[in-house]
Design an enzyme around this catalytic site. Structure first.
Site, PDB file in Angstrom:
ATOM      1  N   ASP A   1       0.835  -1.088   0.012  1.00  0.00           N
ATOM      2  CA  ASP A   1       0.138  -0.063   0.025  1.00  0.00           C
ATOM      3  C   ASP A   1       0.839   1.374  -0.101  1.00  0.00           C
ATOM      4  O   ASP A   1       2.197   1.037   0.067  1.00  0.00           O
ATOM      5  CB  ASP A   1      -1.036   0.055   1.260  1.00  0.00           C
ATOM      6  CG  ASP A   1      -0.273  -0.425   2.534  1.00  0.00           C
ATOM      7  OD1 ASP A   1       0.982  -0.013   2.609  1.00  0.00           O
ATOM      8  OD2 ASP A   1      -0.820  -1.114   3.258  1.00  0.00           O
TER       9      ASP A   1
ATOM     10  N   ASP B   1       1.969   4.969   1.614  1.00  0.00           N
ATOM     11  CA  ASP B   1       1.465   6.010   2.590  1.00  0.00           C
ATOM     12  C   ASP B   1       2.105   7.419   2.045  1.00  0.00           C
ATOM     13  O   ASP B   1       3.172   7.441   1.859  1.00  0.00           O
ATOM     14  CB  ASP B   1       2.091   5.396   3.985  1.00  0.00           C
ATOM     15  CG  ASP B   1       1.624   3.938   4.301  1.00  0.00           C
ATOM     16  OD1 ASP B   1       0.459   4.156   4.583  1.00  0.00           O
ATOM     17  OD2 ASP B   1       2.518   3.306   4.677  1.00  0.00           O
TER      18      ASP B   1
ATOM     19  N   ASP C   1      10.358   3.907  12.376  1.00  0.00           N
ATOM     20  CA  ASP C   1      10.954   2.759  13.174  1.00  0.00           C
ATOM     21  C   ASP C   1      12.281   2.339  12.695  1.00  0.00           C
ATOM     22  O   ASP C   1      13.294   2.398  13.385  1.00  0.00           O
ATOM     23  CB  ASP C   1      10.104   1.334  13.304  1.00  0.00           C
ATOM     24  CG  ASP C   1       9.253   1.108  12.069  1.00  0.00           C
ATOM     25  OD1 ASP C   1       9.527   1.806  10.932  1.00  0.00           O
ATOM     26  OD2 ASP C   1       8.484   0.083  12.150  1.00  0.00           O
TER      27      ASP C   1
HETATM   28  P1  ATP Z   1       4.181  -3.303   5.106  1.00  0.00           P
HETATM   29  O1  ATP Z   1       3.061  -2.436   4.738  1.00  0.00           O
HETATM   30  O2  ATP Z   1       4.871  -3.840   3.991  1.00  0.00           O
HETATM   31  O3  ATP Z   1       3.647  -4.174   6.102  1.00  0.00           O
HETATM   32  P2  ATP Z   1       5.215  -0.870   6.241  1.00  0.00           P
HETATM   33  O4  ATP Z   1       6.531  -0.295   6.708  1.00  0.00           O
HETATM   34  O5  ATP Z   1       4.686  -0.098   5.163  1.00  0.00           O
HETATM   35  O6  ATP Z   1       5.184  -2.479   5.918  1.00  0.00           O
HETATM   36  P3  ATP Z   1       3.038  -0.081   7.867  1.00  0.00           P
HETATM   37  O7  ATP Z   1       2.328  -0.543   9.148  1.00  0.00           O
HETATM   38  O8  ATP Z   1       2.200   0.119   6.623  1.00  0.00           O
HETATM   39  O9  ATP Z   1       4.195  -0.827   7.557  1.00  0.00           O
HETATM   40  O10 ATP Z   1       3.512   1.288   8.094  1.00  0.00           O
HETATM   41  C1  ATP Z   1       3.909   2.386   7.439  1.00  0.00           C
HETATM   42  C2  ATP Z   1       5.174   3.190   7.976  1.00  0.00           C
HETATM   43  O11 ATP Z   1       4.927   3.830   9.033  1.00  0.00           O
HETATM   44  C3  ATP Z   1       6.589   2.305   8.213  1.00  0.00           C
HETATM   45  O12 ATP Z   1       7.099   2.137   6.981  1.00  0.00           O
HETATM   46  C4  ATP Z   1       7.247   3.255   9.308  1.00  0.00           C
HETATM   47  O13 ATP Z   1       7.896   4.332   8.865  1.00  0.00           O
HETATM   48  C5  ATP Z   1       6.102   3.679  10.186  1.00  0.00           C
HETATM   49  N1  ATP Z   1       5.592   2.922  11.160  1.00  0.00           N
HETATM   50  C6  ATP Z   1       4.602   2.010  11.366  1.00  0.00           C
HETATM   51  N2  ATP Z   1       4.721   1.321  12.574  1.00  0.00           N
HETATM   52  C7  ATP Z   1       5.515   2.086  13.333  1.00  0.00           C
HETATM   53  C8  ATP Z   1       5.979   1.789  14.652  1.00  0.00           C
HETATM   54  N3  ATP Z   1       5.423   1.168  15.323  1.00  0.00           N
HETATM   55  N4  ATP Z   1       6.862   2.729  14.947  1.00  0.00           N
HETATM   56  C9  ATP Z   1       7.338   3.720  14.505  1.00  0.00           C
HETATM   57  N5  ATP Z   1       7.053   3.727  12.923  1.00  0.00           N
HETATM   58  C10 ATP Z   1       6.208   2.990  12.678  1.00  0.00           C
HETATM   59 MG    MG Z   2       2.592  -0.094   4.426  1.00  0.00          MG
END
Ligand code: ATP
Ligand code: MG
Length: 445
Positions: free
Chosen positions: A68, A70, A149
């Site tokens: 997705d 962001d 993170d």
């Molecule tokens: P995926 O969507 O592939 O599972 P993602 O890294 O995009 O992985 P998301 O949960 O969609 O994970 O989160 C989007 C972004 O928000 C992350 O890439 C990170 O920068 C930030 N993020 C998400 N969760 C946390 C957290 N617990 N602490 C700090 N930053 C976070």
């Molecule tokens: Mg994501």
């Protein structure tokens, strides 16, 4: 001087971000989803900053398809919402905007600051372990990068300029295939213990090694997962199980001691050879399906993870003299209750899990109407797949599974011919039941 230059190029020096122009990376705005492109365009038209951030940038740089998109912006949520026809303000812990474009939902969040608020304000609240409970401090792009993170998750792509912005050496870490937390690992894991699970999941999914310093405090901090709300753990666990790398993730969770707060029963299950074989097969099958783009059922997966615990509780109750089906029902209650204290499996899933479990003894009946009726059950297919897994792990005889496989594929005549003769025990039971209402007992004189 040269050393400094190299550090700068690698992004190790935090003198402002590393800005990579279009000709220094392979990411272009055409690779974004139509929704993400549109949202950034509209924000930019209104004078706001708009960057794609997080998983999408990371995955595209790794040449993986993003899940997705962001978007990070300097526009406040209430400024974002009116710019789009279909947009929703959501989130309690962080307020973000979901913008719906066609079938796509794009998540738009305002730059957030990572530092604790100055005393006296209520924008950021922590618990006694350092866990952040509420956090709505808006900030700059630089601050937004710092509160993310992992370094590879803090890369920003600006569609307007097609520039990649890197504050924390994420590009270098991607090259080295390293997952590194931003800032002091212990502090960051205390702020949000779920980051430990994210580390395991992302490392497995992306094929990155967790950096040694990032990994070092994890075992010690694993018990902090207990303070995370069970519903959030469930969400994260689901992501992990459906990542296509569930087997690798679970092994790593166990190595790091992280599974205790999630699946307290996993240790017990994996310690029995049959249980371990069953769980291993279930996860391998799930991973293969996810990677082939086939749907998987979370209910089936959780039912598989907990089956040997249900089985143990069921047998124990039978030994104590409880009737088999009553014992199974109580065993399901027992296991789900214990499990959901830690990780809240949703009601919808537990209902299906129960159906699948409860169907298992019915597969033993291969005679008469019962076998035919079972074919009509709503979850027959899932129940049968579960039986197949039990057979593959050696828990039930292979010919039972083979019979049901043939039975469901057969035409009505063949099915009738396949039915086994009623056993004496079944006949007796049925006769007794039929007799009951027909023979009222005369009151004793
Ligand atoms: P995926 O969507 O592939 O599972 P993602 O890294 O995009 O992985 P998301 O949960 O969609 O994970 O989160 C989007 C972004 O928000 C992350 O890439 C990170 O920068 C930030 N993020 C998400 N969760 C946390 C957290 N617990 N602490 C700090 N930053 C976070
Ligand atoms: Mg994501």
């Amino acid at each position: 001087m040269i050393k400094r230059f190299i550090r700068r190029v690698l992004g190790l020096e935090q003198k402002g971000p590393l800005r990579l122009p279009r000709d220094k990376h392979h990411l272009s705005r055409d690779q974004l989803s139509p929704g993400a492109r549109k949202v950034c365009e509209v924000l930019a038209q209104h004078g706001f900053a708009a960057h794609v951030v997080g998983g999408a940038v990371r995955d595209l740089l790794l040449r993986l398809p993003p899940k997705d998109f962001d978007i990070a912006t300097d526009a406040r949520p209430e400024q974002v919402k009116p710019l789009f026809r279909r947009a929703l303000l959501i989130g309690r812990r962080f307020r973000i905007v979901h913008v719906m474009i066609g079938a796509e939902t794009v998540e738009v969040s305002t730059f957030r600051a990572a530092q604790p608020e100055t005393e006296g304000t209520q924008a950021r609240v922590q618990d006694e372990h350092g866990r952040v409970l509420r956090d709505n401090v808006f900030g700059t792009l630089e601050e937004d990068a710092r509160r993310r993170d992992f370094s590879v998750n803090a890369l920003y792509f600006e569609p307007a300029t097609e520039e990649v912005i890197d504050y924390h050496g994420g590009l270098a870490d991607l090259k080295k295939r390293t997952l590194r937390i931003i800032g002091d690992p212990e502090t960051r894991f205390r702020e949000d213990p779920v980051r430990m699970l994210r580390a395991v999941r992302l490392a497995a999914k992306l094929g990155l090694a967790i950096d040694a310093a990032t990994r070092a405090p994890v075992k010690r901090l694993a018990p902090l997962l207990e303070s995370v709300p069970p519903a959030r753990l469930f969400d994260e666990m689901l992501k992990l199980l459906l990542s296509g790398h569930a087997s690798a993730c679970l092994r790593q969770l166990r190595d790091e001691g992280l599974h205790k707060g999630l699946l307290p029963l996993l240790d017990v299950i994996l310690d029995q050879p049959l249980g371990e074989r069953f769980v291993t097969l279930a996860l391998a099958q799930t991973d293969a399906r996810v990677l082939a783009g086939k749907p998987v059922s979370p209910a089936f997966l959780f039912a598989a993870l907990l089956w040997h615990e249900v089985l143990a509780a069921w047998r124990a109750r039978e030994k104590r003299g409880e009737r088999s089906l009553v014992a199974l029902d109580a065993a399901m209650d027992e296991v789900l209750e214990l499990q959901c204290e830690k990780l809240a499996i949703t009601r919808k899933l537990t209902a299906t899990m129960r159906e699948v479990w409860a169907m298992q003894p019915r597969f033993e009946q291969r005679s008469g109407q019962r076998a035919l009726r079972l074919l009509e059950a709503l979850r027959f297919r899932m129940g049968y797949d579960f039986l197949a897994l039990r057979a593959a792990s050696g828990e039930v005889a292979a010919d039972l599974e083979a019979w049901w496989r043939a039975f469901q594929g057969a035409d009505p005549d063949t099915r009738r011919a396949m039915l086994l003769p009623d056993t004496g025990a079944q006949k007796r039971r049925r006769r007794r039941r039929r007799k009951k209402p027909a023979a009222p007992v005369e009151p004793a004189a």
